[in-house]
Scaffold this motif. Structure first.
Motif, PDB file in Angstrom:
ATOM      1  N   CYS A  43       0.843  -1.197   0.000  1.00  0.00           N
ATOM      2  CA  CYS A  43       0.000   0.000   0.000  1.00  0.00           C
ATOM      3  C   CYS A  43       0.884   1.256   0.000  1.00  0.00           C
ATOM      4  N   ASP A  45       0.379   3.642   1.860  1.00  0.00           N
ATOM      5  CA  ASP A  45       0.340   4.123   3.247  1.00  0.00           C
ATOM      6  C   ASP A  45       1.757   4.350   3.784  1.00  0.00           C
ATOM      7  N   ALA A  68      -4.183   0.752  -1.337  1.00  0.00           N
ATOM      8  CA  ALA A  68      -4.762  -0.517  -0.864  1.00  0.00           C
ATOM      9  C   ALA A  68      -4.088  -1.761  -1.459  1.00  0.00           C
ATOM     10  N   HIS A 104      -2.431  -4.361   5.074  1.00  0.00           N
ATOM     11  CA  HIS A 104      -2.220  -3.890   6.449  1.00  0.00           C
ATOM     12  C   HIS A 104      -3.531  -3.474   7.108  1.00  0.00           C
ATOM     13  N   CYS A 107      -6.355   0.322   6.820  1.00  0.00           N
ATOM     14  CA  CYS A 107      -6.009   0.792   5.470  1.00  0.00           C
ATOM     15  C   CYS A 107      -7.028   1.843   5.006  1.00  0.00           C
ATOM     16  N   GLY A 108      -6.540   3.011   4.683  1.00  0.00           N
ATOM     17  CA  GLY A 108      -7.417   4.099   4.260  1.00  0.00           C
ATOM     18  C   GLY A 108      -8.142   3.790   2.955  1.00  0.00           C
TER      19      GLY A 108
HETATM   20 ZN   LIG Z   1      -3.461   0.958   2.915  1.00  0.00          ZN
END
Ligand SMILES: [Zn+2]
Length: 223
Positions: A43, A45, A68, A104, A107-108
């Motif tokens: 990701c 992130d 994602a 993870h 996750c946004g």
């Molecule tokens: Zn994520």
């Protein structure tokens, strides 16, 4: 505003001193090319940097990062397929031995997927991208009595399994997996707990990697 850039430039000076000081065997090798054995799909992130969380060295990992950690299916058309192009280069060009999708917690991207509605889409580009994981959302929504936290985690895990399935739609990935030259893995990093889980195909679920154990459980050549 300059602090963020200053911190990065300071980091680069330290990195340069470590690796380019003239006595780095590693960078002497890397000057002549890269031979990573693993491709990571992670990701975007900021908390899940694959090289950082696995303490890998420069040259170890070929990395694709996106919102994602999604894997598209094989779509041989003339559109701009960034992930597929990187997969092609890593598998056919670099001939990596492992592909590891790392998902993870918290996750946004998955959160945006789970919370979006036709009236409240996730974003101009995010919506079409997140469509890739819509089947994972549908699987997670079956847990109608569960908390939203449980459903989000179920979606995060289901999208990893979907990613493994999508990898196998690429004929040159499937061929190398069938030939025993390439192994596919899905890992789940729990940020708050600092724990790492691997998808266990036989169990149909994720099992924690314990620090004392060798990671042989995920050495299968099938997802
Ligand atoms: Zn994520």
């Amino acid at each position: 505003m300059e602090e963020a850039i200053e911190k990065m430039l300071h980091g680069f000076r330290s990195f340069r001193d470590t690796y380019f000081s003239g006595d780095s065997e590693l960078f002497d090798q890397l000057k002549h090319g890269q031979h990573p054995r693993s491709l990571i799909i992670a990701c975007s992130d900021s908390r899940v940097d694959p090289a950082l969380i696995t303490e890998s060295d420069p040259g170890d990992l070929f990395v694709i990062r996106n919102v994602a950690n999604l894997v598209p299916p094989y779509e041989p058309d003339t559109r701009h397929h960034g992930v597929s192009a990187a997969l092609e280069y890593a598998v056919n060009g670099l001939q990596v031995e492992h592909i590891i999708i790392i998902g993870h917690s918290d996750c946004g991207g998955i959160h945006a997927l789970m919370e979006r509605t036709p009236e409240k889409p996730a974003g101009e580009f995010l919506d079409a991208w997140l469509d890739l994981a819509e089947p994972a959302k549908q699987a997670a929504m079956v847990l109608s009595n569960a908390s939203s936290h449980t459903r989000h985690r179920a979606c995060e895990e289901a999208s990893l399994v979907l990613g493994l399935e999508n990898l196998l739609t690429f004929p040159w990935i499937k061929a190398r997996v069938d030939a025993g030259k390439l192994a596919l893995h899905a890992w789940y990093f729990h940020i708050a707990a600092g724990r790492l889980f691997g998808y266990d195909r036989a169990k149909g679920g994720f099992t924690e990697f314990h620090p004392s154990l060798h990671l042989s459980q995920s050495e299968d050549h099938q997802p």
